[in-house]
Motif scaffolding. Sequence first.
Motif, PDB file in Angstrom:
ATOM      1  N   GLY A   3     -80.901  -7.044  34.909  1.00  0.00           N
ATOM      2  CA  GLY A   3     -80.616  -5.630  35.051  1.00  0.00           C
ATOM      3  C   GLY A   3     -80.329  -4.936  33.738  1.00  0.00           C
ATOM      4  N   GLN A   4     -80.506  -5.658  32.660  1.00  0.00           N
ATOM      5  CA  GLN A   4     -80.366  -5.092  31.315  1.00  0.00           C
ATOM      6  C   GLN A   4     -81.166  -5.954  30.352  1.00  0.00           C
ATOM      7  N   LYS A   5     -81.440  -5.410  29.187  1.00  0.00           N
ATOM      8  CA  LYS A   5     -82.219  -6.158  28.203  1.00  0.00           C
ATOM      9  C   LYS A   5     -81.474  -7.446  27.835  1.00  0.00           C
ATOM     10  N   GLN A   6     -82.252  -8.516  27.617  1.00  0.00           N
ATOM     11  CA  GLN A   6     -81.656  -9.812  27.333  1.00  0.00           C
ATOM     12  C   GLN A   6     -80.769  -9.773  26.090  1.00  0.00           C
ATOM     13  N   LEU A   7     -81.097  -8.905  25.154  1.00  0.00           N
ATOM     14  CA  LEU A   7     -80.263  -8.727  23.962  1.00  0.00           C
ATOM     15  C   LEU A   7     -78.833  -8.384  24.361  1.00  0.00           C
ATOM     16  N   PHE A   8     -78.669  -7.416  25.287  1.00  0.00           N
ATOM     17  CA  PHE A   8     -77.340  -6.995  25.718  1.00  0.00           C
ATOM     18  C   PHE A   8     -76.665  -8.058  26.578  1.00  0.00           C
ATOM     19  N   ALA A  42     -75.159 -15.532   8.599  1.00  0.00           N
ATOM     20  CA  ALA A  42     -73.883 -15.135   9.195  1.00  0.00           C
ATOM     21  C   ALA A  42     -72.719 -15.765   8.442  1.00  0.00           C
ATOM     22  N   GLN A  43     -72.848 -17.030   8.069  1.00  0.00           N
ATOM     23  CA  GLN A  43     -71.785 -17.698   7.317  1.00  0.00           C
ATOM     24  C   GLN A  43     -71.608 -17.078   5.939  1.00  0.00           C
ATOM     25  N   GLN A  44     -72.687 -16.608   5.361  1.00  0.00           N
ATOM     26  CA  GLN A  44     -72.595 -15.920   4.076  1.00  0.00           C
ATOM     27  C   GLN A  44     -71.830 -14.608   4.221  1.00  0.00           C
ATOM     28  N   ALA A  45     -72.050 -13.917   5.335  1.00  0.00           N
ATOM     29  CA  ALA A  45     -71.375 -12.634   5.571  1.00  0.00           C
ATOM     30  C   ALA A  45     -69.898 -12.815   5.910  1.00  0.00           C
ATOM     31  N   GLU A  46     -69.567 -13.867   6.686  1.00  0.00           N
ATOM     32  CA  GLU A  46     -68.185 -14.110   7.123  1.00  0.00           C
ATOM     33  C   GLU A  46     -67.882 -15.596   6.964  1.00  0.00           C
ATOM     34  N   PRO A  47     -67.586 -16.046   5.741  1.00  0.00           N
ATOM     35  CA  PRO A  47     -67.448 -17.493   5.491  1.00  0.00           C
ATOM     36  C   PRO A  47     -66.220 -18.136   6.122  1.00  0.00           C
ATOM     37  N   ASP A  48     -65.222 -17.353   6.527  1.00  0.00           N
ATOM     38  CA  ASP A  48     -64.014 -17.926   7.104  1.00  0.00           C
ATOM     39  C   ASP A  48     -64.016 -17.914   8.624  1.00  0.00           C
ATOM     40  N   ALA A  49     -65.140 -17.590   9.232  1.00  0.00           N
ATOM     41  CA  ALA A  49     -65.241 -17.543  10.690  1.00  0.00           C
ATOM     42  C   ALA A  49     -66.039 -18.727  11.210  1.00  0.00           C
ATOM     43  N   ALA A  50     -65.736 -19.121  12.442  1.00  0.00           N
ATOM     44  CA  ALA A  50     -66.616 -20.025  13.182  1.00  0.00           C
ATOM     45  C   ALA A  50     -67.614 -19.164  13.946  1.00  0.00           C
ATOM     46  N   TRP A  51     -68.827 -19.664  14.097  1.00  0.00           N
ATOM     47  CA  TRP A  51     -69.890 -18.877  14.724  1.00  0.00           C
ATOM     48  C   TRP A  51     -70.404 -19.587  15.971  1.00  0.00           C
ATOM     49  N   LEU A  52     -70.303 -18.882  17.108  1.00  0.00           N
ATOM     50  CA  LEU A  52     -70.934 -19.341  18.344  1.00  0.00           C
ATOM     51  C   LEU A  52     -72.293 -18.659  18.397  1.00  0.00           C
ATOM     52  N   ILE A  53     -73.350 -19.437  18.174  1.00  0.00           N
ATOM     53  CA  ILE A  53     -74.685 -18.854  18.184  1.00  0.00           C
ATOM     54  C   ILE A  53     -75.328 -19.099  19.549  1.00  0.00           C
ATOM     55  N   LEU A  54     -76.076 -18.109  20.015  1.00  0.00           N
ATOM     56  CA  LEU A  54     -76.745 -18.219  21.303  1.00  0.00           C
ATOM     57  C   LEU A  54     -78.106 -17.533  21.210  1.00  0.00           C
ATOM     58  N   ALA A  55     -79.153 -18.298  21.454  1.00  0.00           N
ATOM     59  CA  ALA A  55     -80.502 -17.745  21.406  1.00  0.00           C
ATOM     60  C   ALA A  55     -80.694 -16.743  22.545  1.00  0.00           C
ATOM     61  N   CYS A  56     -81.454 -15.684  22.292  1.00  0.00           N
ATOM     62  CA  CYS A  56     -81.665 -14.639  23.303  1.00  0.00           C
ATOM     63  C   CYS A  56     -82.675 -15.051  24.359  1.00  0.00           C
ATOM     64  N   ASP A  57     -83.290 -16.230  24.203  1.00  0.00           N
ATOM     65  CA  ASP A  57     -84.321 -16.651  25.166  1.00  0.00           C
ATOM     66  C   ASP A  57     -83.810 -17.763  26.090  1.00  0.00           C
ATOM     67  N   ILE A  58     -82.506 -17.716  26.417  1.00  0.00           N
ATOM     68  CA  ILE A  58     -81.914 -18.686  27.359  1.00  0.00           C
ATOM     69  C   ILE A  58     -81.340 -17.885  28.528  1.00  0.00           C
ATOM     70  N   PRO A  59     -82.184 -17.337  29.394  1.00  0.00           N
ATOM     71  CA  PRO A  59     -81.698 -16.412  30.426  1.00  0.00           C
ATOM     72  C   PRO A  59     -80.870 -17.060  31.521  1.00  0.00           C
ATOM     73  N   LEU A  60     -80.926 -18.401  31.670  1.00  0.00           N
ATOM     74  CA  LEU A  60     -80.154 -19.067  32.712  1.00  0.00           C
ATOM     75  C   LEU A  60     -78.742 -19.422  32.262  1.00  0.00           C
TER      76      LEU A  60
END
Length: 385
Positions: A212-217, A266-284
Amino acid sequence: MTPSGQVRHSYSSSTFHPFELAVCGFSGSGKTTLVKRLVTRLAGRYKIAYFKHGCHRFDIDRKGKDSEVIKAAGAQTVIISDPLKHALIADGVPAQLWTRTVVEQSDILLVEGLKELPLPKLLMIDQECSMLELLDRGGISNVQLIVTPDEDSKARAERCGVPVLDRDDTDGILDFIEHYYRAITPPLYGLVLAGGRSSRMGHDKALIDYHGQKQLFHTASLLDSVCRKTWISCRAEQVATYAGYGRECIPDAYTGIGPIAALLSAQQAEPDAAWLILACDIPLMTGELIGDLARRRHPMAPATAFRHRESGKVEPLAAIYEPKSRPALLLRHAFGNNSLASYLQDMATGLVELEDAAQLRNVNNPRERLDAERLLSQQAQGPLL
């Protein structure tokens, strides 16, 4: 007892390790005895590294052995190993970068000594209170806890404005250390991977509507539920398009190396953060599943990832990468290895077992899209009665 208000530690400000603590004190204050007690208790839950500094001249190989003979003949560096352990013998003081690279493979670093460096410190007080005098003169910094041998020294130490515990209160000291480590756990940020070219799908996968919305959102909203802030990762030419949807973007600072480019950028932009990455092509992917990953995050490991129970494969595109993963990722990139899956398999990754591998299925072409839409429709209708 909780850490004092002076906790200001971060990955970029740490000396050797993001979860480091130096036990400092003059000879006879009980440093080694306390460190042994702490390691004995902590080793059941964490991988511990120990760095002893300030000891007198030492040798780790017996005279006449092959490694000693070759070292004496002029070799600057000697490595010895057997199937269970290894050691490096080299001249001079170890470089900080080398030390950091080695000890970051462990969860926690306990240092004995190095009171002159700005590491966070547990200060051991002797009965003469000589270390307190040094503290009063400003000769030692970043003290998080003072450990005292008796009531007299405790009364003096309490005037310093730093938490104070008894030397024999092992439980209290352990509780303090674990509170301190929780206080310096890096924040968790989210990153939607939307920089692929979608060549097999034929149009932008991030703009497909499954829910019901773009997968990006939709993907961003899943990350919003567990992350402090979420960004969109994309190629530089995509920024204008995605920024128009009201989300901040991190454009790839690297090109032609796959998903690792998004993480390194992303690590270069915010080196003190942990990053949870999620691909936009995992709709389930579900909110429950992403929440489970975040709850079972292991911030002292380099990463936390799902592992498929049947295949044993680790999923690199729905995973949490801690700040200390960056040096190893950059080193692997320098040697031409840009595989995040390979990195997770090789490192001591925190693993979350996944029963249903279909939930992490990538949807890359029209046929796979139809299959995913059919499954989502069946889930929406609920079980047949």
